[in-house]
Write a protein that holds these residues in place. Structure first.
Motif, mmCIF file in Angstrom:
data_model
loop_
_atom_site.group_PDB
_atom_site.id
_atom_site.type_symbol
_atom_site.label_atom_id
_atom_site.label_comp_id
_atom_site.label_asym_id
_atom_site.label_seq_id
_atom_site.Cartn_x
_atom_site.Cartn_y
_atom_site.Cartn_z
ATOM 1 N N GLU A 186 0.676 -1.203 -0.028
ATOM 2 C CA GLU A 186 -0.375 0.085 -0.571
ATOM 3 C C GLU A 186 1.034 1.233 -0.384
ATOM 4 O O GLU A 186 0.119 2.471 -0.078
ATOM 5 C CB GLU A 186 -1.055 0.201 1.378
ATOM 6 C CG GLU A 186 -2.581 -1.230 1.244
ATOM 7 C CD GLU A 186 -1.315 -3.137 1.350
ATOM 8 O OE1 GLU A 186 -2.329 -3.558 0.370
ATOM 9 O OE2 GLU A 186 -0.479 -2.166 2.114
ATOM 10 N N ASP A 237 2.590 4.237 -1.485
ATOM 11 C CA ASP A 237 3.089 5.380 -3.211
ATOM 12 C C ASP A 237 4.086 5.097 -2.726
ATOM 13 O O ASP A 237 5.280 6.024 -2.541
ATOM 14 C CB ASP A 237 2.455 5.835 -2.408
ATOM 15 C CG ASP A 237 2.560 6.826 -4.288
ATOM 16 O OD1 ASP A 237 2.587 6.488 -5.001
ATOM 17 O OD2 ASP A 237 1.054 7.486 -4.119
ATOM 18 N N GLU A 238 5.225 5.143 -3.867
ATOM 19 C CA GLU A 238 6.541 5.067 -4.310
ATOM 20 C C GLU A 238 7.103 6.641 -5.824
ATOM 21 O O GLU A 238 7.963 5.877 -6.273
ATOM 22 C CB GLU A 238 7.055 3.721 -5.173
ATOM 23 C CG GLU A 238 7.236 2.995 -3.648
ATOM 24 C CD GLU A 238 7.755 1.759 -4.267
ATOM 25 O OE1 GLU A 238 9.586 1.745 -4.374
ATOM 26 O OE2 GLU A 238 7.416 0.724 -4.579
ATOM 27 N N SER A 239 5.362 7.240 -5.673
ATOM 28 C CA SER A 239 5.670 7.820 -6.858
ATOM 29 C C SER A 239 6.507 9.397 -6.426
ATOM 30 O O SER A 239 6.754 9.442 -7.116
ATOM 31 C CB SER A 239 4.140 9.186 -7.189
ATOM 32 O OG SER A 239 3.335 8.955 -5.956
ATOM 33 N N ASP A 274 10.583 6.710 -3.051
ATOM 34 C CA ASP A 274 10.517 4.840 -3.435
ATOM 35 C C ASP A 274 11.262 4.279 -2.298
ATOM 36 O O ASP A 274 12.384 4.705 -1.171
ATOM 37 C CB ASP A 274 12.013 4.834 -5.254
ATOM 38 C CG ASP A 274 11.817 3.132 -5.553
ATOM 39 O OD1 ASP A 274 12.281 2.922 -4.738
ATOM 40 O OD2 ASP A 274 10.878 2.824 -6.160
ATOM 41 N N TYR A 326 6.807 6.149 7.463
ATOM 42 C CA TYR A 326 6.826 5.298 6.483
ATOM 43 C C TYR A 326 8.318 4.364 6.293
ATOM 44 O O TYR A 326 7.983 3.597 5.695
ATOM 45 C CB TYR A 326 7.247 6.523 4.748
ATOM 46 C CG TYR A 326 7.601 5.955 3.449
ATOM 47 C CD1 TYR A 326 6.693 6.310 2.387
ATOM 48 C CD2 TYR A 326 8.365 5.316 2.908
ATOM 49 C CE1 TYR A 326 6.745 5.419 1.178
ATOM 50 C CE2 TYR A 326 8.573 5.062 1.305
ATOM 51 C CZ TYR A 326 7.445 4.640 0.804
ATOM 52 O OH TYR A 326 7.837 4.766 -0.383
ATOM 53 N N GLU A 346 0.381 12.379 0.045
ATOM 54 C CA GLU A 346 0.483 11.434 -1.075
ATOM 55 C C GLU A 346 1.316 10.423 -0.939
ATOM 56 O O GLU A 346 0.990 9.361 -1.346
ATOM 57 C CB GLU A 346 1.140 12.670 -2.283
ATOM 58 C CG GLU A 346 1.351 10.855 -3.418
ATOM 59 C CD GLU A 346 2.134 12.186 -4.742
ATOM 60 O OE1 GLU A 346 2.507 11.450 -5.852
ATOM 61 O OE2 GLU A 346 1.908 13.356 -5.141
ATOM 62 N N SER A 347 2.744 10.592 -0.040
ATOM 63 C CA SER A 347 3.502 9.222 0.272
ATOM 64 C C SER A 347 3.303 8.247 0.895
ATOM 65 O O SER A 347 2.826 6.817 1.372
ATOM 66 C CB SER A 347 4.983 9.793 0.330
ATOM 67 O OG SER A 347 4.864 10.189 1.443
ATOM 68 N N THR A 348 2.285 9.227 2.512
ATOM 69 C CA THR A 348 2.186 8.425 3.440
ATOM 70 C C THR A 348 0.068 8.126 4.241
ATOM 71 O O THR A 348 0.759 7.472 5.138
ATOM 72 C CB THR A 348 3.237 8.520 4.973
ATOM 73 O OG1 THR A 348 4.008 9.090 3.939
ATOM 74 C CG2 THR A 348 2.991 8.392 6.297
ATOM 75 N N ASN A 392 -2.281 7.694 3.281
ATOM 76 C CA ASN A 392 -2.728 6.241 3.617
ATOM 77 C C ASN A 392 -2.436 4.951 4.654
ATOM 78 O O ASN A 392 -3.162 3.832 4.561
ATOM 79 C CB ASN A 392 -2.850 5.345 2.067
ATOM 80 C CG ASN A 392 -2.761 5.049 1.782
ATOM 81 O OD1 ASN A 392 -0.860 5.235 1.897
ATOM 82 N ND2 ASN A 392 -2.361 4.157 1.144
#
Length: 417
Positions: free
Chosen positions: A15, A17-19, A22, A261, A329-331, A333
């Motif tokens: 789950e 997000d690596e956008s 990474d 993260y 965005e990255s964390t 959720n």
């Protein structure tokens, strides 16, 4: 007011997000810290004995939780980032990392080939290069201290944009380090917006953006590797990792996001990071609640009502009302929920920490102390007795070792009166 909400759905690496961030980025950040450690040890005498490693102790909290909830007494730990060297707060992890990475990039961009050997940063040529450049940041205080102290030590000119409600002692300390402090009427959002705009006008200015800095985020994320070793040393990570609840005081979310993260990378769905925010400055929690998730509320209802406060709080490091887009965005959720409380509860926790554990922190750093008791109660009330019985809890103490004694005493006296 005290409000708690939880999302117990299993969220692991799949789950993440690596956008923007990474997995390889946080491993690279760990390597960079190791390469920088000898240089940091040479510049800052307070980390000579650690070889330049910047980390903090992990304390058992038995005395505190014998008083708050004795069934938790041997399962709650305090991560002492209030004692982080050089800058005295969790911001040392992100701010110092970002400053050194910007210095490396600037050197290589000006034709100096470092190739992983960062001793060049100690040279006269480095000082000559950096003294022509500004590092700038918008901050409520602790990030400014981190960047101001480390940036000045490398030779940069440092300019800090602060709201006028930032603590006077932080402004005074920054100025004593040669940092230019610019104050603005209004709140943090105004200071950072103007600071960003002013920096963009100067080709020799580098703005370290608390709301959108990958470097800050990565610096924070590596805390998870140190914590893993500490938990292993306490024999808390057996063959079956227990549920781990982590309570992270939260402003825009940079430090909580980075740490969450990193911990998700290491522990996967066994870790449940929660943001802790004052009721007058709710940022990340609002975004999490609006995200249409399966939430359990302390009020045992499906509604969570609050109004957006004025941002004024005794927890000055948390005095922001909009979350970092990068973090959400990255964390976003990956956060398991949030814990919201008022200033009186924050100050009471600060005093209780001293009375029962003899630890002095600034108010914002103590804001997560009552989280484990509330989470434990909520888990059992909603049929999650097995998680409640197995879980360990980590309360992140985010700052305070640089807080002047008189300021701390004034906070403490407010509670005792």
């Amino acid at each position: 007011m005290e409000e708690l909400f939880l999302d117990l759905s299993k969220k692991g690496r799949n789950e993440m997000d690596e956008s923007q961030i990474d997995f390889k980025d946080i491993k690279a950040a760990k390597t960079e810290w190791a390469l920088l450690a000898p240089v940091i040890a040479e510049i800052f005498s307070e980390v000579k004995h650690t070889g330049g490693v910047i980390d903090s102790p992990l304390y058992p909290a038995e005395n505190l939780y014998n008083d708050l909830d004795d069934e938790l007494a041997d399962r709650v730990f305090l991560k002492g980032d209030h004692q982080l060297p050089i800058a005295g707060s969790i911001k040392a992890r992100g701010g110092i990392y970002a400053v050194f990475q910007h210095a490396i990039a600037l050197a290589e961009g000006n034709g100096f080939s470092l190739k992983g050997n960062y001793n060049w940063l100690l040279s006269d040529k480095a000082q000559e290069l950096f003294e022509d450049y500004y590092l700038e940041v918008g901050s409520t205080g602790n990030l400014a201290l981190s960047i101001g102290i480390s940036g000045s030590a490398l030779g940069f000119k440092v300019r800090v944009h602060m709201s006028d409600d930032a603590k006077e002692w932080k402004k005074k300390l920054l100025r004593s380090k040669g940092v230019e402090v610019i104050e603005y009427e209004g709140d943090y959002e105004k200071a950072i917006a103007i600071g960003r705009e002013e920096s963009e006008k100067n080709p020799k200015s580098i703005f370290i953006d608390d709301e959108n800095s990958r470097l800050l985020f990565l610096g924070y994320s590596t805390a998870a590797f140190y914590l893993e070793k500490q938990l292993e040393g306490l024999n808390l990570l057996g063959e079956n990792i227990p549920p781990i609840f982590v309570y992270l005081p939260c402003g825009v979310g940079g430090a909580p996001g980075g740490i969450a993260y990193g911990m998700k990378y290491i522990f996967g769905d066994k870790v449940y990071p929660l943001v802790v925010e004052p009721e007058t400055a709710i940022a990340v929690s609002k975004a999490l609640i609006d995200d249409d998730r399966e939430l359990i509320f302390s009020s045992n209802s499906n509604e969570f009502n609050f109004t957006k406060g004025d941002g004024r709080t005794v927890a000055d490091g948390l005095a922001v009302r909009n979350p970092s887009p990068l973090v959400m965005e990255s964390t976003g959720n990956l956060f398991a929920g949030g814990y919201i409380l008022d200033d009186s509860e924050i100050l009471n926790s600060m005093a209780l920490l001293y009375d029962l554990e003899n630890l002095k922190v600034e108010p914002s750093a103590a804001s997560g102390l009552k989280g484990p008791k509330s989470v434990n109660k909520l888990l059992k009330a909603n049929g999650y007795e097995n998680i409640a019985a197995e879980a360990i809890h980590i309360v992140w103490l985010t700052g305070g070792s640089m807080l002047p004694e008189n300021d701390w005493q004034n906070y403490y006296d407010q509670v005792k009166k």
